[in-house]
Design a protein around this motif. Structure first.
Motif, PDB file in Angstrom:
ATOM      1  N   GLU A  46      37.426   1.998  -1.161  1.00  0.00           N
ATOM      2  CA  GLU A  46      37.443   0.779  -1.961  1.00  0.00           C
ATOM      3  C   GLU A  46      38.548  -0.127  -1.442  1.00  0.00           C
ATOM      4  N   ALA A  47      38.382  -0.513  -0.194  1.00  0.00           N
ATOM      5  CA  ALA A  47      39.330  -1.392   0.491  1.00  0.00           C
ATOM      6  C   ALA A  47      38.653  -1.910   1.743  1.00  0.00           C
ATOM      7  N   ASP A  48      39.045  -3.103   2.175  1.00  0.00           N
ATOM      8  CA  ASP A  48      38.510  -3.660   3.414  1.00  0.00           C
ATOM      9  C   ASP A  48      39.174  -3.005   4.610  1.00  0.00           C
ATOM     10  N   VAL A  49      38.363  -2.571   5.561  1.00  0.00           N
ATOM     11  CA  VAL A  49      38.836  -1.953   6.796  1.00  0.00           C
ATOM     12  C   VAL A  49      38.750  -3.011   7.896  1.00  0.00           C
ATOM     13  N   GLN A  50      39.895  -3.458   8.393  1.00  0.00           N
ATOM     14  CA  GLN A  50      39.947  -4.609   9.284  1.00  0.00           C
ATOM     15  C   GLN A  50      40.311  -4.206  10.709  1.00  0.00           C
ATOM     16  N   ASN A  51      39.717  -4.930  11.670  1.00  0.00           N
ATOM     17  CA  ASN A  51      40.067  -4.843  13.095  1.00  0.00           C
ATOM     18  C   ASN A  51      40.096  -3.423  13.650  1.00  0.00           C
ATOM     19  N   PRO A  52      39.044  -2.618  13.435  1.00  0.00           N
ATOM     20  CA  PRO A  52      39.061  -1.270  13.997  1.00  0.00           C
ATOM     21  C   PRO A  52      38.963  -1.285  15.521  1.00  0.00           C
ATOM     22  N   VAL A  53      39.780  -0.450  16.164  1.00  0.00           N
ATOM     23  CA  VAL A  53      39.768  -0.319  17.622  1.00  0.00           C
ATOM     24  C   VAL A  53      39.912   1.158  17.969  1.00  0.00           C
TER      25      VAL A  53
ATOM     26  N   ASP B 152      50.277  -6.058  -4.699  1.00  0.00           N
ATOM     27  CA  ASP B 152      51.124  -6.567  -3.625  1.00  0.00           C
ATOM     28  C   ASP B 152      50.243  -6.977  -2.456  1.00  0.00           C
ATOM     29  N   LEU B 153      50.867  -7.459  -1.387  1.00  0.00           N
ATOM     30  CA  LEU B 153      50.144  -7.940  -0.206  1.00  0.00           C
ATOM     31  C   LEU B 153      50.345  -7.034   1.001  1.00  0.00           C
ATOM     32  N   VAL B 154      50.853  -5.835   0.768  1.00  0.00           N
ATOM     33  CA  VAL B 154      51.145  -4.905   1.853  1.00  0.00           C
ATOM     34  C   VAL B 154      49.848  -4.354   2.442  1.00  0.00           C
ATOM     35  N   THR B 155      49.778  -4.297   3.760  1.00  0.00           N
ATOM     36  CA  THR B 155      48.702  -3.591   4.452  1.00  0.00           C
ATOM     37  C   THR B 155      49.321  -2.703   5.516  1.00  0.00           C
ATOM     38  N   ASP B 156      48.603  -1.652   5.888  1.00  0.00           N
ATOM     39  CA  ASP B 156      49.112  -0.690   6.856  1.00  0.00           C
ATOM     40  C   ASP B 156      48.127  -0.481   7.990  1.00  0.00           C
ATOM     41  N   VAL B 157      48.662   0.012   9.111  1.00  0.00           N
ATOM     42  CA  VAL B 157      47.837   0.509  10.201  1.00  0.00           C
ATOM     43  C   VAL B 157      47.592   1.993   9.955  1.00  0.00           C
TER      44      VAL B 157
ATOM     45  N   ASP C 218      35.280  10.953  14.710  1.00  0.00           N
ATOM     46  CA  ASP C 218      34.124  11.650  14.149  1.00  0.00           C
ATOM     47  C   ASP C 218      34.099  11.569  12.628  1.00  0.00           C
ATOM     48  N   GLY C 219      35.084  10.859  12.043  1.00  0.00           N
ATOM     49  CA  GLY C 219      35.118  10.642  10.605  1.00  0.00           C
ATOM     50  C   GLY C 219      35.708  11.777   9.804  1.00  0.00           C
ATOM     51  N   THR C 220      36.093  12.863  10.442  1.00  0.00           N
ATOM     52  CA  THR C 220      36.653  14.005   9.709  1.00  0.00           C
ATOM     53  C   THR C 220      38.148  13.801   9.456  1.00  0.00           C
ATOM     54  N   GLY C 221      38.666  14.519   8.472  1.00  0.00           N
ATOM     55  CA  GLY C 221      40.089  14.437   8.173  1.00  0.00           C
ATOM     56  C   GLY C 221      40.443  13.202   7.376  1.00  0.00           C
ATOM     57  N   GLU C 222      41.702  13.098   7.033  1.00  0.00           N
ATOM     58  CA  GLU C 222      42.211  11.985   6.253  1.00  0.00           C
ATOM     59  C   GLU C 222      42.859  10.946   7.166  1.00  0.00           C
ATOM     60  N   PRO C 223      42.865   9.673   6.760  1.00  0.00           N
ATOM     61  CA  PRO C 223      43.545   8.652   7.568  1.00  0.00           C
ATOM     62  C   PRO C 223      45.048   8.897   7.604  1.00  0.00           C
ATOM     63  N   HIS C 224      45.642   8.663   8.749  1.00  0.00           N
ATOM     64  CA  HIS C 224      47.070   8.897   8.951  1.00  0.00           C
ATOM     65  C   HIS C 224      47.772   7.548   9.021  1.00  0.00           C
ATOM     66  N   ARG C 225      48.680   7.295   8.073  1.00  0.00           N
ATOM     67  CA  ARG C 225      49.377   6.004   8.026  1.00  0.00           C
ATOM     68  C   ARG C 225      50.440   5.941   9.112  1.00  0.00           C
ATOM     69  N   LEU C 226      50.479   4.784   9.840  1.00  0.00           N
ATOM     70  CA  LEU C 226      51.377   4.633  10.980  1.00  0.00           C
ATOM     71  C   LEU C 226      52.435   3.555  10.779  1.00  0.00           C
TER      72      LEU C 226
ATOM     73  N   ALA D  46      44.327  -1.550   6.628  1.00  0.00           N
ATOM     74  CA  ALA D  46      43.760  -1.536   5.285  1.00  0.00           C
ATOM     75  C   ALA D  46      44.889  -1.408   4.281  1.00  0.00           C
ATOM     76  N   ALA D  47      44.571  -1.705   3.029  1.00  0.00           N
ATOM     77  CA  ALA D  47      45.519  -1.504   1.925  1.00  0.00           C
ATOM     78  C   ALA D  47      45.018  -0.328   1.108  1.00  0.00           C
ATOM     79  N   LEU D  48      45.465   0.875   1.457  1.00  0.00           N
ATOM     80  CA  LEU D  48      45.004   2.097   0.811  1.00  0.00           C
ATOM     81  C   LEU D  48      46.047   2.702  -0.121  1.00  0.00           C
ATOM     82  N   HIS D  49      47.208   2.066  -0.252  1.00  0.00           N
ATOM     83  CA  HIS D  49      48.271   2.633  -1.079  1.00  0.00           C
ATOM     84  C   HIS D  49      47.973   2.418  -2.563  1.00  0.00           C
TER      85      HIS D  49
END
Length: 687
Positions: A207-214, A235-240, A246-254, A226-229
């Motif tokens: 439930e968040a926009d996923v932007q500029n995937p590379v 707030d206006l915070v977004t993270d990489v 392959d879509g497995t696992g959880e996203p890792h915040r950088l 995305a803003a997944l926090h």
């Protein structure tokens, strides 16, 4: 330039450069009156100086990208009235192959390092909405239960029922036999296929926009913002983030790992996989202080993303002019807004930053391959062209195209004169003057840009050309509050709107009148859109020297803006403060009883940035107190009417603007005939 010349203006996309550095491909788009849409194709531009050639013949082809191995060219194609879909064609030529059929289209894509896959972005609508269920129109959809502050966006409408998600597809064999839909007997029991399109695998479902995937450098993962926090709605915070491909696992915040509060964007991994680059704006501890926060470049070791280093100084450098482009080696290219221009900078993780392109132009895109850098740009003579960069001379470009030749020949281009004039406190106000032909005296139009953290610049500006061609001297400046002059310049009007900015635009006006005796100081007009509409409305409540005004898509009442605008929940407090009395002291609507200047109000009915109620209430107040006024409302348009509205609406807007000025400030080229230019051709004659 006349309003009817609008369809001669060719804009040029960011370039794609073949890996061998021998040719660039760009999309050339223009507004077309016959189609009442934007049309354009891809063009191949050889770097040896030979003539550019049209590469595709779609209705609207855009966003070209070469695969890393140079074998494939992918792009977005839109049919008339349709959404952009992903297509690919052999780099050697041939018939493009359709790759997607997304209900709401594709907005972004990038190749994998091995050229076998593409990651792309697309809005995923909830079932039963936006025509996904036969027989259920927009007006018959289920009600929306709103529980968040951030739930809609200008140009997109409601957003929480169609989040942007990331998808991956594997490229098919472009030389394979075309798919044929089974018919007749063969159709019975045949496996259903989506027109032979390759399968698109959904990578994200948040439930968040996923932007500029590379893709990462080795292709094993995908980077995106995305803003997944937990507090993302306040707030206006977004993270990489990094997620396995392959879509497995959880996203890792950088990002934001060491207590920072950034709006992070445009992630890119260096070719060797060791470094992560991204852009970021520091929002302070609140996560909401976005006012005049310049965009900086950050680099972090992939092995330890918390050790991120800021490579550019945000006080003086603003990389909001574009994203991040990979350069040879581990360096990157970024775009710096500077005094009305946009420079191309080269930067590396070691901290060295140098200008590749500067001077009186706006760089709009860049690409690098085999030691060669190409750019797209606009300047006072072109709406968009392609050039090769001379690495030894930042101001030297070898221009390869002339896509504005037809516009210059038919419409003509009047010169842009750079000037600086003092404000009342001596502060230098930088801007430009466009003078009409002839000796004068010329009536003057003071134009005020939107934003406010934006800028007028060196690019060919259709509005200035149209008004100057009609006999008006056009003044444009970047007062305090604008971008391109450092954060202090931009933050000078925070919680003080209508103070130094008003002082600056009037100072530039007075300086120009003194410097140009051919200008008529007794015949002045003022106009602007968005923040420019705000400052125009504020100006005519405080200063009565103007003959007439045009208030367009204005931010006119900060109090009602809070609940009606898509950004109202944070914008008003950031710029005008939260104390009601202090807010009213900066509100044009609270000062509307002081207006004596005839004012035309222009607005779009689907504007969610500055909602139409702002215009309706302001117009009604003027009408009730006897101020000469008109309100021009455009159906089907949003906040971007003057820049991206339908071609006929853009033309009609120009015609109504010139009709208003002909009424109050007639010229030989724009005489005060009420019937002249009052309306465009009837709909039946448009084709």
């Amino acid at each position: 330039m006349k309003p009817s010349d609008l369809d001669l203006l060719n804009s040029v996309s960011e370039p794609a450069l073949s890996p061998d550095g021998t040719r660039a491909v760009v999309s050339v788009q223009r507004p077309d009156f016959a189609a009442d849409a934007y049309v354009g194709q891809l063009w191949s531009v050889a770097l040896d100086g030979s003539a550019p050639r049209r590469l595709t013949r779609g209705f609207s082809d855009s966003s070209p990208q070469f695969s890393p191995d140079g074998s494939t060219l992918a792009f977005l194609r839109s049919a008339p009235g349709g959404r952009p879909q992903l297509y690919a064609v052999s780099a050697d030529g041939g018939e493009p192959v359709q790759l997607t059929d997304r209900h709401l289209g594709v907005s972004w894509f990038r190749f994998s390092p091995d050229s076998s896959r593409i990651v792309f972005s697309s809005r995923e609508p909830e079932k039963g909405r936006y025509g996904t269920l036969d027989g259920v129109s927009g007006g018959a959809e289920d009600p929306r239960l709103v529980t968040t502050l951030n739930y809609r966006m200008n140009g997109a409408g409601y957003t929480r029922d169609k989040f942007v998600q990331a998808f991956i597809l594997t490229l098919p064999d472009l030389a394979a036999e075309p798919f044929v839909t089974p018919a007749g007997r063969a159709a019975e029991g045949a496996e259903k296929k989506s027109g032979g399109l390759p399968e698109s695998v959904k990578l994200t479902s948040w439930e968040a926009d996923v932007q500029n995937p590379v893709f990462s450098a080795d292709g094993s993962s995908v980077l995106f913002t995305a803003a997944l926090h937990e507090d993302a709605d306040t707030d206006l915070v977004t993270d990489v983030y990094e997620l396995r491909a392959d879509g497995t696992g959880e996203p890792h915040r950088l990002t934001n790992l060491a207590g920072s509060r950034l709006t992070a964007s445009s992630p890119l991994q260096s070719s060797d996989g060791r470094w992560l680059y991204y852009l970021g704006q520091d929002l302070s501890e609140t996560g909401l202080d976005f006012v005049a926060r310049n965009t900086a470049l950050f680099a972090a070791p992939m092995a330890d993303p918390s050790a991120a280093v800021r490579l550019t100084e945000p006080e003086t450098t603003d990389l909001a002019g574009g994203g991040i482009v990979p350069a040879d080696g581990t360096d990157v290219l970024v775009f710096n807004l500077d005094r009305g221009g946009c420079e191309l900078l080269r930067a590396g993780h070691s901290g060295e930053v140098r200008a590749l392109v500067s001077g009186p132009r706006v760089v709009t895109g860049a690409a690098c391959a085999s030691g060669t850098v190409v750019v797209t740009f606009t300047d006072p003579q072109t709406a968009g062209d392609v050039a090769v960069v001379d690495p030894s001379a930042p101001d030297s470009l070898r221009v390869l195209t002339d896509f504005s030749a037809g516009f210059r020949e038919q419409a003509g281009v009047l010169d842009l004169h750079e000037e600086t004039h003092p404000s009342a406190d001596g502060y230098p106000v930088h801007g430009w003057v466009v003078l009409p032909e002839g000796e004068g005296p010329h009536p003057v139009l003071l134009n005020i840009h939107g934003g406010p953290f934006s800028q007028y610049g060196w690019g060919l500006f259709d509005e200035a050309q149209a008004y100057a061609s009609a006999g008006y001297a056009v003044l444009m400046c970047n007062p305090r509050g604008s971008s391109g002059y450092g954060q202090e310049h931009g933050r000078a009007i925070k919680e003080a709107m209508g103070t130094l900015d008003l002082q600056d635009v009037l100072g530039f006006l007075e300086g120009a009148l003194e410097a140009h005796p051919e200008l008529d100081a007794g015949r002045l007009g003022v106009m602007g859109g968005s923040y420019g509409g705000y400052l125009t409305a504020w100006t005519i409540s405080q200063d009565h020297r103007f003959t007439a005004a045009i208030v367009e898509r204005g931010f006119l009442d900060p109090l009602s803006f809070i609940g009606s605008s898509d950004i109202g929940w944070f914008f008003s407090a950031a710029y005008t403060g939260s104390d009601p009395g202090h807010v009213l002291s900066q509100s044009p609507f609270a000062q509307v009883d002081k207006v004596r200047t005839p004012a035309m109000v222009i607005h779009s009915e689907e504007d969610l940035r500055c909602p139409v109620e702002q215009a309706q209430r302001y117009y009604t107040a003027l009408k009730l107190q006897g101020v000469p006024t008109e309100m021009l409302l455009f159906p089907g348009e949003n906040h971007e009417l003057s820049r991206a509205g339908t071609p006929w609406h853009r033309r009609q807007r120009f015609e109504h603007v010139l009709r208003w000025w002909a009424r109050w400030l007639p010229t030989k080229a724009n005489p005060g005939d009420e019937s002249a230019g009052a309306a465009s051709e009837p709909a039946a004659a448009r084709a």
